[in-house]
Motif scaffolding. Structure first.
Motif, PDB file in Angstrom:
ATOM      1  N   ARG A 115       1.555   3.133 -12.677  1.00 40.84           N
ATOM      2  CA  ARG A 115       0.631   4.264 -12.761  1.00 40.84           C
ATOM      3  C   ARG A 115       0.276   4.555 -14.221  1.00 40.84           C
ATOM      4  N   LEU A 166      -6.756   2.017  -5.099  1.00 32.79           N
ATOM      5  CA  LEU A 166      -6.161   1.642  -3.811  1.00 32.79           C
ATOM      6  C   LEU A 166      -7.040   0.691  -2.995  1.00 32.79           C
ATOM      7  N   GLU A 167      -8.332   0.939  -2.943  1.00 33.66           N
ATOM      8  CA  GLU A 167      -9.205   0.067  -2.147  1.00 33.66           C
ATOM      9  C   GLU A 167      -9.295  -1.340  -2.735  1.00 33.66           C
ATOM     10  N   GLU A 170       0.995   4.113  -3.000  1.00 32.82           N
ATOM     11  CA  GLU A 170       0.780   5.540  -2.760  1.00 32.82           C
ATOM     12  C   GLU A 170       1.992   6.351  -3.205  1.00 32.82           C
ATOM     13  N   PRO A 187      -6.319   6.946  -6.908  1.00 38.87           N
ATOM     14  CA  PRO A 187      -7.060   6.625  -5.675  1.00 38.87           C
ATOM     15  C   PRO A 187      -8.119   5.548  -5.883  1.00 38.87           C
ATOM     16  N   GLU A 188      -8.714   5.514  -7.079  1.00 40.14           N
ATOM     17  CA  GLU A 188      -9.767   4.534  -7.348  1.00 40.14           C
ATOM     18  C   GLU A 188      -9.256   3.103  -7.291  1.00 40.14           C
ATOM     19  N   THR A 206       0.830  -1.204   0.000  1.00 36.26           N
ATOM     20  CA  THR A 206       0.000   0.000   0.000  1.00 36.26           C
ATOM     21  C   THR A 206       0.864   1.254   0.000  1.00 36.26           C
TER      22      THR A 206
END
Length: 285
Positions: A100, A20-21, A11, A17-18, A7
């Motif tokens: 990314r 990461l969960e 970051e 951000p979409e 994690t």
């Protein structure tokens, strides 16, 4: 390596951000006994990736999040391998920035946040492919990588890859070529298991001779292509459909997008029955 490590790396790399969960959920379901450290070695990365992904959900089931979690787990180990050879953390972060970039490229073409490049990124985690400035350089042993020119079939070489965010100015290109020469003779030498690379090769649609007729003199693509002496031209290669249009060859010509001047010119050439193709070249500077 822990879920927290992955994690933190996600970051640090600026993953959207979409992602990461779902990435956190995928981490919880990874086979704990798999040897992700093998993804960080040139000798074992490819085989380890095949073994690990055979135990993961199919990419269509979870948008490739399990594969992304596994690849980033390997990348955490890659960072340590870099440090042991004195390779800067800046090179590590630039190289792993592919995650990314790939996520954003897939979102741009499909509208979905998904990871579909696991077939490729074992090269980055395996200390085989490094981003050095605006270009990427992949160390390839005898017979691997692009089709070789005469006399290089049994030699180690570097293959150049052009990231979608590459700046093809004269200054940036020369900086990358010079950096690669120093890197693989210096701190990256430990990963040259077949010896020093004897040539720099590239196989891409960006080298297609047809593009010279469609681009202005000061074009970055023409500048890049001019650095290579061609030894193979493949007029029927269709990779440019994906990289230029974000579509497959099966899409009718009239449905291809026209957002850029190059898209418009290539589309017009195709509509008139012309071809683009691809080519292979050897760096001639």
């Amino acid at each position: 390596m822990t879920g927290r490590d992955v994690t933190a790396l996600a970051e640090e790399l600026g993953l959207p951000p979409e992602v990461l969960e779902p990435l956190d959920r995928a981490m919880e379901a990874l086979p704990p006994e798999a040897c992700y450290g093998k993804l960080a070695s040139p000798e074992t990365a490819e085989g380890a990736w095949a073994e690990i992904t055979a135990r993961l959900p199919a990419r269509e089931e979870d948008g490739g999040m399990a594969q992304l979690a596994a690849a980033l787990s390997g990348a955490c180990c890659t960072r340590q391998a870099y440090r042991e050879q004195g390779i800067s953390d800046d090179i590590f972060l630039d190289t792993m920035g592919c995650f990314r970039r790939f996520l954003k490229e897939t979102h741009a073409s499909s509208g979905k946040w998904a990871f579909d490049r696991g077939f490729w990124t074992w090269r980055q985690t395996g200390c085989l492919l490094f981003r050095l400035g605006t270009l990427e350089f992949e160390y390839c042993g005898p017979g691997a990588g692009e089709l070789r020119p005469e006399g290089l079939a049994g030699a180690p070489v570097l293959n150049v890859h052009i990231p979608s965010d590459a700046v093809l100015s004269r200054e940036e290109l020369d900086r990358s070529y010079d950096w690669a020469e120093r890197f693989f003779a210096g701190e990256g030498r430990a990963f040259c298991r077949y010896g020093a690379p004897r040539a720099v090769l590239c196989g891409t649609w960006l080298l297609a001779p047809a593009l010279a007729e469609l681009l202005p003199e000061g074009s970055g693509i023409r500048r890049f292509a001019g650095d290579f002496r061609l030894y193979r031209v493949e007029e029927d290669a269709a990779d440019f459909y994906t990289w230029l249009f974000g579509r497959g060859k099966a899409v009718p010509v009239e449905a291809l997008p026209e957002r850029t001047s190059l898209q418009r010119r290539v589309k017009a050439r195709l509509a008139a029955g012309g071809k683009i193709g691809a080519a292979c070249g050897i760096l001639a500077r």
